[in-house]
Design an enzyme around this catalytic site. Structure first.
Site, PDB file in Angstrom:
ATOM      1  N   LYS A  91       0.843  -1.204   0.000  1.00 56.72           N
ATOM      2  CA  LYS A  91       0.000   0.000   0.000  1.00 56.72           C
ATOM      3  C   LYS A  91       0.880   1.257   0.000  1.00 56.72           C
ATOM      4  O   LYS A  91       2.079   1.178   0.280  1.00 56.72           O
ATOM      5  CB  LYS A  91      -0.900  -0.019   1.239  1.00 56.72           C
ATOM      6  CG  LYS A  91      -0.143   0.001   2.562  1.00 56.72           C
ATOM      7  CD  LYS A  91      -1.060  -0.296   3.745  1.00 56.72           C
ATOM      8  CE  LYS A  91      -0.271  -0.349   5.042  1.00 56.72           C
ATOM      9  NZ  LYS A  91      -1.121  -0.757   6.174  1.00 56.72           N
ATOM     10  N   CYS A 108      13.756  24.593   1.330  1.00 59.67           N
ATOM     11  CA  CYS A 108      12.776  25.231   0.453  1.00 59.67           C
ATOM     12  C   CYS A 108      11.969  24.118  -0.219  1.00 59.67           C
ATOM     13  O   CYS A 108      12.210  22.938   0.004  1.00 59.67           O
ATOM     14  CB  CYS A 108      13.470  26.073  -0.601  1.00 59.67           C
ATOM     15  SG  CYS A 108      14.639  27.269   0.063  1.00 59.67           S
ATOM     16  N   MET A 109      11.029  24.495  -1.062  1.00 59.79           N
ATOM     17  CA  MET A 109      10.190  23.492  -1.710  1.00 59.79           C
ATOM     18  C   MET A 109      11.006  22.537  -2.585  1.00 59.79           C
ATOM     19  O   MET A 109      10.791  21.323  -2.553  1.00 59.79           O
ATOM     20  CB  MET A 109       9.108  24.179  -2.559  1.00 59.79           C
ATOM     21  CG  MET A 109       8.070  23.236  -3.097  1.00 59.79           C
ATOM     22  SD  MET A 109       6.863  24.057  -4.160  1.00 59.79           S
ATOM     23  CE  MET A 109       5.963  25.066  -2.990  1.00 59.79           C
ATOM     24  N   ASP A 110      11.937  23.103  -3.351  1.00 55.47           N
ATOM     25  CA  ASP A 110      12.648  22.309  -4.361  1.00 55.47           C
ATOM     26  C   ASP A 110      14.149  22.251  -4.155  1.00 55.47           C
ATOM     27  O   ASP A 110      14.851  21.608  -4.931  1.00 55.47           O
ATOM     28  CB  ASP A 110      12.395  22.898  -5.757  1.00 55.47           C
ATOM     29  CG  ASP A 110      10.946  23.290  -5.944  1.00 55.47           C
ATOM     30  OD1 ASP A 110      10.096  22.389  -5.846  1.00 55.47           O
ATOM     31  OD2 ASP A 110      10.670  24.487  -6.135  1.00 55.47           O
ATOM     32  N   HIS A 124      -5.741  -7.622  13.228  1.00 53.55           N
ATOM     33  CA  HIS A 124      -4.573  -6.737  13.145  1.00 53.55           C
ATOM     34  C   HIS A 124      -4.163  -6.312  14.554  1.00 53.55           C
ATOM     35  O   HIS A 124      -5.016  -6.049  15.390  1.00 53.55           O
ATOM     36  CB  HIS A 124      -4.935  -5.511  12.297  1.00 53.55           C
ATOM     37  CG  HIS A 124      -3.760  -4.668  11.904  1.00 53.55           C
ATOM     38  ND1 HIS A 124      -2.625  -5.171  11.320  1.00 53.55           N
ATOM     39  CD2 HIS A 124      -3.556  -3.323  11.997  1.00 53.55           C
ATOM     40  CE1 HIS A 124      -1.773  -4.177  11.069  1.00 53.55           C
ATOM     41  NE2 HIS A 124      -2.316  -3.043  11.481  1.00 53.55           N
TER      42      HIS A 124
HETATM   43  C1  PLP Z   1      -0.303  -1.661   6.916  1.00 53.46           C
HETATM   44  C2  PLP Z   1      -0.806  -2.971   7.371  1.00 53.46           C
HETATM   45  C3  PLP Z   1       0.083  -4.048   7.570  1.00 53.46           C
HETATM   46  C4  PLP Z   1       1.582  -3.908   7.504  1.00 53.46           C
HETATM   47  O1  PLP Z   1       2.077  -3.395   8.726  1.00 53.46           O
HETATM   48  P1  PLP Z   1       3.644  -3.294   8.995  1.00 53.46           P
HETATM   49  O2  PLP Z   1       3.743  -2.826  10.400  1.00 53.46           O
HETATM   50  O3  PLP Z   1       4.162  -2.276   8.027  1.00 53.46           O
HETATM   51  O4  PLP Z   1       4.218  -4.631   8.754  1.00 53.46           O
HETATM   52  C5  PLP Z   1      -0.467  -5.288   7.866  1.00 53.46           C
HETATM   53  N1  PLP Z   1      -1.800  -5.455   7.988  1.00 53.46           N
HETATM   54  C6  PLP Z   1      -2.672  -4.443   7.836  1.00 53.46           C
HETATM   55  C7  PLP Z   1      -4.130  -4.696   8.001  1.00 53.46           C
HETATM   56  C8  PLP Z   1      -2.201  -3.164   7.540  1.00 53.46           C
HETATM   57  O5  PLP Z   1      -3.080  -2.162   7.412  1.00 53.46           O
END
Ligand code: PLP
Length: 371
Positions: free
Chosen positions: A37, A310-312, A164
């Site tokens: 992601k 700065c920005m760039d 998670h």
């Molecule tokens: C982002 C995410 C991970 C990865 O987490 P890390 O700490 O970068 O390994 C795993 N599972 C879910 C649901 C996440 O949103």
């Protein structure tokens, strides 16, 4: 790799990412879902996904449907799980592109079921269980009823179930993680005894997979560690992991400023004597934070970035590098000679985490890949 025409660029070592994947395969003995992601934590979505599938990843995980579609458009045909919310309108496309969605509550499940009936094909889903994160998912206590419900919806193909961790990266969070694992196991036991267990069960993020062997279940989800970065200072990756990302730019001006001359916006730096000042072409629009006290590497020496970026562009003092000249490579993140600036160094300087540092690398910076 020819970077002579680049003004500022990111170098990404895909070999390091593959190495880290292999290390995690041998540590855990489990299939790996590579979390790609947020443009693969700044490393570049499609090239990283291709590399990890080549290296034997079982799945890729993304946050949003757009990222999943970008993978398919980029020719990536492995299994993809969208970890976040996907609108019902996207279900037909998810079916068509063989993308698996997260169902984290009964209403979402019902809406996907309807969309799948319309499309005339099942949508693959993983059920999300909240064992303590307090984010998406059905509470573990309600999990049996929920899984039974999902299995009753003919539009859904229940491929997996996951949870998670909230505190797997903290010493003081060990007991909380153990409680989360226990809640998940209790649910799994009930599902198993009633014949409802989904085929693919997963829980561990990077810190979890490294530090909680009992959390590995059928698959582990590796994000930050895939990129060779520590989930936290308390849960570092093993020494054989390698970082993959460097941010580099070039010196595009070198000149002498007289004493008592202001440097940059708001003159947050004033020369004390005559100073040799370099300007390199990367700034806060590239991923460097607009803070006083940043550093850069030039010809293997650590030099101060003067005032605020700065920005760039940024200005640096080159008095300690008398041979520095136009066109020299400047390292903002990565190694040069004996010196190194890590994502952890930048995180400490910027009051954030290495996750935010690498995700903050701007899209405009070209990514240059090597194996
Ligand atoms: C982002 C995410 C991970 C990865 O987490 P890390 O700490 O970068 O390994 C795993 N599972 C879910 C649901 C996440 O949103």
């Amino acid at each position: 790799m020819n970077t002579s025409k680049q003004v500022a660029w990111l170098e990404i070592d895909l070999g390091a990412i593959k190495n880290n994947l292999h290390q995690m395969q041998s540590i855990t003995g489990k299939p790996i879902l590579a979390v790609v992601k947020a443009n693969a934590y700044g490393h570049g979505l499609v090239p990283v996904a291709r590399a990890v599938f080549e290296a034997g990843a079982a799945w890729c995980g993304v946050a949003r449907m757009d990222e999943a579609l970008a993978l398919r458009a980029g020719g990536v045909d492995g299994s993809i799980l969208v970890l976040g919310y996907t609108p019902q309108e996207d279900v037909a496309q998810a079916i068509a592109q063989n993308i698996t969605l997260n169902v984290y509550d009964p209403e979402i499940a019902q809406s996907y079921h309807q969309a799948a009936l319309q499309a005339g094909r099942k949508i693959k889903v993983h059920a999300k269980i909240d064992t303590g994160m307090g984010r998406l998912g059905v509470f573990a206590e309600d999990g049996v009823e929920y899984i039974r419900f999902l299995r009753s919806l003919s539009g859904l193909e229940l491929e997996g179930m996951f949870t998670h961790f909230s505190r797997a990266d903290e010493q003081v969070g060990v007991s909380e993680t153990e409680r989360q694992i226990a809640r998940f196991n209790t649910l799994l036991d009930s599902l198993e005894s009633s014949g409802l267990r989904p085929p693919l069960v997963h829980a561990a993020n990077s810190a979890g997979l490294l530090y909680f062997p009992t959390a590995r279940f059928d698959m582990v989800r590796a994000g930050i560690a895939l990129y060779g970065l520590n989930p936290s200072s308390e849960t570092p990756v093993p020494a054989n992991f390698r970082t993959a990302l460097s941010l580099k730019a070039r010196l595009h001006s070198v000149k002498i400023l007289p004493a008592h001359h202001g440097v940059g916006y708001n003159h947050r730096y004033i020369t004390s004597g005559e100073e040799r000042i370099g300007v390199f072409s990367a700034g806060y629009a590239d991923g460097i934070r607009r803070k006083v006290g940043n550093v850069a590497l030039v010809r293997g020496k650590r030099v101060p970035i003067l005032g605020t970026p700065c920005m760039d562009q940024c200005m640096i003092n080159l008095d300690s590098v008398p041979d520095a000249q136009f066109g020299d490579e400047v390292v903002l993140l990565g190694v040069q000679g004996e010196e190194q600036i890590t994502a952890d160094d930048l995180a400490a300087a910027w009051g954030t985490t290495n996750y935010e540092v690498v995700c903050g690398m701007a899209n405009r910076v070209p990514r240059i890949y090597r194996e």
